[in-house]
Design an enzyme around this catalytic site. Structure first.
Site, short mmCIF file in Angstrom:
data_model
loop_
_atom_site.label_atom_id
_atom_site.label_comp_id
_atom_site.label_asym_id
_atom_site.label_seq_id
_atom_site.Cartn_x
_atom_site.Cartn_y
_atom_site.Cartn_z
N TYR A 168 -75.42 2.83 -38.59
CA TYR A 168 -74.38 3.67 -37.99
C TYR A 168 -74.33 3.35 -36.51
CZ TYR A 168 -72.67 6.87 -41.55
OH TYR A 168 -72.01 7.41 -42.62
N GLU B 224 -71.47 4.62 -34.14
CA GLU B 224 -70.33 5.20 -33.45
C GLU B 224 -70.49 5.07 -31.95
OE1 GLU B 224 -70.27 7.72 -37.26
OE2 GLU B 224 -71.71 6.59 -36.08
N ASP C 216 -47.50 -6.35 -33.70
CA ASP C 216 -48.40 -6.46 -34.85
C ASP C 216 -48.33 -7.90 -35.34
OD1 ASP C 216 -49.64 -6.44 -37.31
OD2 ASP C 216 -48.69 -4.61 -38.02
N THR D 94 -54.81 -8.03 -38.21
CA THR D 94 -55.92 -8.10 -39.15
C THR D 94 -56.72 -9.35 -38.82
OG1 THR D 94 -54.49 -9.25 -40.72
CG2 THR D 94 -54.75 -6.87 -41.03
N LYS E 156 -56.02 -12.92 -43.57
CA LYS E 156 -54.73 -13.60 -43.63
C LYS E 156 -54.84 -15.01 -43.02
CE LYS E 156 -51.93 -9.38 -43.68
NZ LYS E 156 -52.85 -8.28 -43.31
N ARG F 223 -62.05 -9.23 -44.10
CA ARG F 223 -61.04 -8.18 -44.10
C ARG F 223 -61.39 -7.17 -43.00
NH1 ARG F 223 -57.57 -8.12 -48.21
NH2 ARG F 223 -57.03 -5.96 -47.74
#
Length: 478
Positions: free
Chosen positions: A64, A66, A241, A270, A273, A279
């Site tokens: 974790y 954050e 984008d 992203t 692609k 991903r």
């Protein structure tokens, strides 16, 4: 990395998985077999390198983290700091961006971070100033209600879905269409091309806070200098984008005014692609937005996926090579070959061709909907996705088009001749497919009848090409 080492690593990994849940191991083996045996033409998919794939399968998955580098809400994140710093460094150098935020889990996460960062940066509100000063406890329920109204009443202008835009560019059922008072711009009804004068006129009339550029199914390049001029004229933030064409930007195929990064206030993408990474998502920003984007967690995101950030760093390092630039150019060249192959066989393409990585085929001339065409092609081992065309009479579900992209097969080594053959095979399938009927006997938008022997014929010819360009060559699973 040698073939034998890669084969050994994956074989042993699958043995470990099979010891716990053999059905997952078998599904993983089968997925590789299926991908090896099909013509993958989905524009949003690719094949990541073994190095990228292996990076995701590590104990970074257990962390974790954050917060941001050097400012975590959990102890023991020093190695995550290294990973995130390296990924951001590679991204800045790769795209020439002042700031990179590599935590988003997906493209929509990246867009949400961008939207909320723009709102936090540009909406003038005494209540927001209190929040930014961390005096949140001073806000009454009435203050919160006013703040929600102010944030929810801002304007966004994005490309319409049927013109090639994305769901997250203000499409009403998407959260972006609910967050903003939104309108959309389209393309010229005759040519299917962006009309910058029309976009400017729309922006002057609507006066958006956010002008969104970029696309998921527009087969042409965009002049981002012109889009920035439009944004500046109306006082809007230009958000681009580039999820679909980030690999062409990274690979220096899109340069000058076709490269969005120098012109956009915020650029999202992203990382898979055409970029050929894991991903995930990413936000690039000019300095004035860096502090707001850096609040992506906890503003929008939960804990970052450290193992995926590590894989992003590896993928970005791969993209900073001349080999990747050669690959990116082949993507565009192959899309042109695919488009020319369709046109010489009488097929109808939206905009009449392409100059990026995708082709949008209007299948109505074959008497089919996009859903029927997509299904018939899949029967023949050709993997595509149905897609709307401008002013689509069949809507966003059945559609009248099929979207085709070249990144994945280019990774496998396909070139001009193979993509010309791919066009031939697709036309063969669609020419020998008829629309079905409903139970009531009327015309169906979903059912279809594929001619006898067509699937076998196309699959056989596809296999001949695929065998010459194996996926993950040398990878043998024991």
């Amino acid at each position: 990395m040698t073939d034998s080492l890669i084969s050994s690593a994956y074989s042993q990994a699958l043995e470990v998985i099979a010891s716990v849940e053999p059905r997952i191991a078998e599904a993983t083996r089968q997925e590789l077999a299926d991908q090896r045996a099909s013509l993958k033409l989905i524009a949003s998919e690719n094949y990541a390198s073994p190095a990228v794939l292996m990076t995701m399968g590590t104990w970074f998955s257990d962390k974790y983290a954050e917060g941001t580098v050097g400012h975590r809400f959990y102890a023991g994140c020093q190695n995550v700091d290294t990973v995130e710093s390296l990924a951001a460094e590679h991204a800045r150098e790769l795209f020439g961006a002042p700031y990179a935020y590599v935590q988003p889990h997906s493209g929509i996460d990246a867009n949400l971070v961008a939207f909320w960062s723009i709102l936090a940066n540009k909406v003038e509100s005494p209540y927001l100033q209190k929040m930014q000063a961390k005096n949140v406890n001073e806000l009454s329920e009435a203050d919160w209600e006013t703040l929600r109204h102010e944030f929810g009443n801002q304007r966004l202008l994005g490309m319409s879905l049927d013109a090639g835009g994305h769901l997250t560019h203000g499409f009403r059922p998407n959260i972006s269409g609910k967050m903003f008072h939104q309108q959309q711009y389209g393309t010229d009804p005759e040519t299917g091309l962006l009309d910058y004068d029309a976009v400017a006129a729309k922006a002057r009339e609507f006066k958006p806070l956010v002008l969104v550029a970029g696309y998921s199914a527009y087969p042409r390049r965009v002049n981002f200098a012109k889009m920035r001029e439009i944004a500046d004229e109306v006082g809007a933030v230009l958000m681009v984008d580039m999820a679909h064409f980030a690999g062409l930007v990274a690979g220096k195929v899109f340069t000058g005014e076709e490269n969005p990064v120098p012109y956009a206030h915020i650029t999202t993408t992203t990382t898979h692609k055409s970029l050929r990474g894991p991903r995930g998502g990413m936000v690039l920003a000019q300095e004035e937005f860096a502090a707001d984007v850096d609040r992506g967690c906890p503003m929008v995101l939960g804990g970052p996926l450290s193992h995926v950030m590590a894989a992003k760093a590896v993928a970005f390092a791969e993209a900073r090579t001349t080999e990747f630039q050669d690959y990116a150019q082949r993507i565009a060249d192959n899309a042109k070959s695919l488009a020319d192959g369709f046109l010489t066989r009488g097929a109808n393409l939206v905009t009449g061709g392409t100059d990026n990585h995708l082709v949008l085929l209007d299948v109505s001339s074959f008497g089919l909907t996009g859903r029927q065409a997509e299904s018939a092609l899949l029967d023949a081992g050709v993997v595509t996705n149905r897609n709307s065309v401008p002013s689509d009479p069949n809507g966003a579900w059945y559609t009248s088009g099929v979207r085709l992209g070249t990144p994945a097969l280019t990774t496998r080594g396909f070139g001009h001749d193979e993509f010309d053959t791919v066009a031939e095979l697709i036309v063969d399938v669609l020419s020998n497919t008829e629309a079905g009927t409903t139970k009531a006997g009327g015309p169906s938008k979903a059912s279809y009848v594929l001619g006898d022997g067509v699937a076998d014929r196309v699959t056989k010819r596809s296999a001949e090409m695929l065998d010459k360009h194996p996926l993950y060559p040398g990878l043998v699973l024991s």
